[in-house]
Scaffold this motif. Sequence first.
Motif, mmCIF file in Angstrom:
data_model
loop_
_atom_site.group_PDB
_atom_site.id
_atom_site.type_symbol
_atom_site.label_atom_id
_atom_site.label_comp_id
_atom_site.label_asym_id
_atom_site.label_seq_id
_atom_site.Cartn_x
_atom_site.Cartn_y
_atom_site.Cartn_z
ATOM 1 N N MET A 101 -20.291 65.892 -22.750
ATOM 2 C CA MET A 101 -20.427 64.484 -22.379
ATOM 3 C C MET A 101 -19.249 63.667 -22.916
ATOM 4 N N GLU A 102 -18.735 64.058 -24.085
ATOM 5 C CA GLU A 102 -17.593 63.347 -24.671
ATOM 6 C C GLU A 102 -16.376 63.427 -23.751
ATOM 7 N N ALA A 103 -16.134 64.614 -23.189
ATOM 8 C CA ALA A 103 -14.978 64.791 -22.304
ATOM 9 C C ALA A 103 -15.110 63.913 -21.064
ATOM 10 N N PHE A 104 -16.311 63.847 -20.494
ATOM 11 C CA PHE A 104 -16.536 63.037 -19.296
ATOM 12 C C PHE A 104 -16.357 61.553 -19.601
ATOM 13 N N ALA A 105 -16.978 61.093 -20.683
ATOM 14 C CA ALA A 105 -16.899 59.671 -21.043
ATOM 15 C C ALA A 105 -15.476 59.261 -21.389
ATOM 16 N N ALA A 106 -14.789 60.084 -22.183
ATOM 17 C CA ALA A 106 -13.410 59.769 -22.556
ATOM 18 C C ALA A 106 -12.510 59.759 -21.324
ATOM 19 N N SER A 107 -12.683 60.727 -20.447
ATOM 20 C CA SER A 107 -11.861 60.813 -19.230
ATOM 21 C C SER A 107 -12.075 59.604 -18.329
ATOM 22 N N THR A 108 -13.331 59.207 -18.178
ATOM 23 C CA THR A 108 -13.645 58.050 -17.339
ATOM 24 C C THR A 108 -13.032 56.781 -17.919
ATOM 25 N N LEU A 109 -13.257 56.556 -19.203
ATOM 26 C CA LEU A 109 -12.778 55.330 -19.848
ATOM 27 C C LEU A 109 -11.254 55.255 -19.869
ATOM 28 N N VAL A 110 -10.608 56.352 -20.250
ATOM 29 C CA VAL A 110 -9.146 56.368 -20.339
ATOM 30 C C VAL A 110 -8.518 56.043 -18.990
ATOM 31 N N VAL A 111 -8.977 56.700 -17.941
ATOM 32 C CA VAL A 111 -8.352 56.504 -16.630
ATOM 33 C C VAL A 111 -8.746 55.161 -16.014
ATOM 34 N N ALA A 112 -9.978 54.714 -16.206
ATOM 35 C CA ALA A 112 -10.368 53.403 -15.664
ATOM 36 C C ALA A 112 -9.484 52.307 -16.246
ATOM 37 N N LEU A 113 -9.241 52.361 -17.541
ATOM 38 C CA LEU A 113 -8.386 51.351 -18.164
ATOM 39 C C LEU A 113 -6.913 51.543 -17.788
ATOM 40 N N ALA A 114 -6.457 52.790 -17.787
ATOM 41 C CA ALA A 114 -5.048 53.064 -17.481
ATOM 42 C C ALA A 114 -4.705 52.700 -16.039
ATOM 43 N N GLU A 115 -5.671 52.787 -15.145
ATOM 44 C CA GLU A 115 -5.421 52.535 -13.728
ATOM 45 C C GLU A 115 -5.254 51.053 -13.414
ATOM 46 N N ILE A 116 -5.822 50.183 -14.224
ATOM 47 C CA ILE A 116 -5.747 48.752 -13.928
ATOM 48 C C ILE A 116 -4.296 48.286 -14.042
ATOM 49 N N GLY A 117 -3.772 47.776 -12.948
ATOM 50 C CA GLY A 117 -2.386 47.341 -12.893
ATOM 51 C C GLY A 117 -1.408 48.467 -12.594
ATOM 52 N N ASP A 118 -1.918 49.683 -12.411
ATOM 53 C CA ASP A 118 -1.075 50.850 -12.142
ATOM 54 C C ASP A 118 -0.593 50.819 -10.681
ATOM 55 N N LYS A 119 0.433 51.615 -10.423
ATOM 56 C CA LYS A 119 1.024 51.660 -9.091
ATOM 57 C C LYS A 119 -0.001 52.052 -8.016
ATOM 58 N N VAL A 165 -12.119 71.637 -16.966
ATOM 59 C CA VAL A 165 -11.485 71.144 -15.743
ATOM 60 C C VAL A 165 -12.423 70.273 -14.919
ATOM 61 N N LEU A 166 -13.610 70.767 -14.605
ATOM 62 C CA LEU A 166 -14.510 70.012 -13.731
ATOM 63 C C LEU A 166 -14.991 68.722 -14.381
ATOM 64 N N VAL A 167 -15.295 68.771 -15.657
ATOM 65 C CA VAL A 167 -15.782 67.583 -16.361
ATOM 66 C C VAL A 167 -14.676 66.531 -16.452
ATOM 67 N N VAL A 168 -13.468 66.953 -16.809
ATOM 68 C CA VAL A 168 -12.347 66.018 -16.908
ATOM 69 C C VAL A 168 -12.003 65.451 -15.534
ATOM 70 N N ALA A 169 -11.931 66.322 -14.525
ATOM 71 C CA ALA A 169 -11.608 65.847 -13.169
ATOM 72 C C ALA A 169 -12.675 64.880 -12.658
ATOM 73 N N ALA A 170 -13.939 65.176 -12.923
ATOM 74 C CA ALA A 170 -15.020 64.268 -12.501
ATOM 75 C C ALA A 170 -14.901 62.926 -13.237
ATOM 76 N N GLY A 171 -14.638 62.969 -14.528
ATOM 77 C CA GLY A 171 -14.510 61.736 -15.311
ATOM 78 C C GLY A 171 -13.313 60.906 -14.892
ATOM 79 N N THR A 172 -12.160 61.550 -14.712
ATOM 80 C CA THR A 172 -10.968 60.791 -14.323
ATOM 81 C C THR A 172 -11.096 60.245 -12.904
ATOM 82 N N THR A 173 -11.755 61.002 -12.039
ATOM 83 C CA THR A 173 -11.981 60.517 -10.672
ATOM 84 C C THR A 173 -12.913 59.307 -10.687
ATOM 85 N N LEU A 174 -13.969 59.373 -11.485
ATOM 86 C CA LEU A 174 -14.860 58.220 -11.606
ATOM 87 C C LEU A 174 -14.091 57.017 -12.151
ATOM 88 N N GLY A 175 -13.237 57.243 -13.134
ATOM 89 C CA GLY A 175 -12.414 56.159 -13.681
ATOM 90 C C GLY A 175 -11.528 55.533 -12.618
#
Length: 190
Positions: free
Chosen positions: A1-19, A133-143
């Motif tokens: 769950m940590e990998a999913f939550a961290a992946s989602t949060l990191v990418v959701a924040l990093a994506e704001i204002g991104d190209k 892989v699947l947990v990180v990809a799912a989290g970053t995609t959700l982000g």
Amino acid sequence: MEAFAASTLVVALAEIGDKTMLLAIVLAARLRAPWQILSGILVATLANHALAALVGREVAGLVEADWFRLVVALGFIAMAGWILIPDKLGEDEEGFTRRGSAFLTTLVAFFIVEMGDKTQVATVALGAQYEAVLVVAAGTTLGMMIANAPAVFLGEALVRRISLRATRIAAALLFLVLGLWQLARIAGWP
């Protein structure tokens, strides 16, 4: 769950204002097909981030050493600095021509623009750190979807109301904390 939550949060924040977020706004304004655009973003991100997380996991699996974990930690810290630099769409990306449906146009444009982007590099690092892989990809995609769905539906009005600078600072702090946490783990701290 940590990998999913961290992946989602990191990418959701990093994506704001991104190209790629700027690309989502441009696509929404030009193609006026929000559900097709969101579907294209989803499929492109799933493919792109699954590959990125796989690369991260494979690199981590090949190199099980403290120096590799140090490189990952320093990579997170470097991402903290990189995120503070605002992205802009180049003239060539703004003047795309539509070939096919809004879904296909978005799929291809998003997949290509995401290559080497901050969020893809972050996904590689997250894949290396968590080796899931699947947990990180799912989290970053959700982000990505959390950040881009409002961009597609609200576009420019959203960008005017949200402080991109404050969001970049929050994302940079998150990457910095992840990097420092990884350094603490290498040093043997809990």
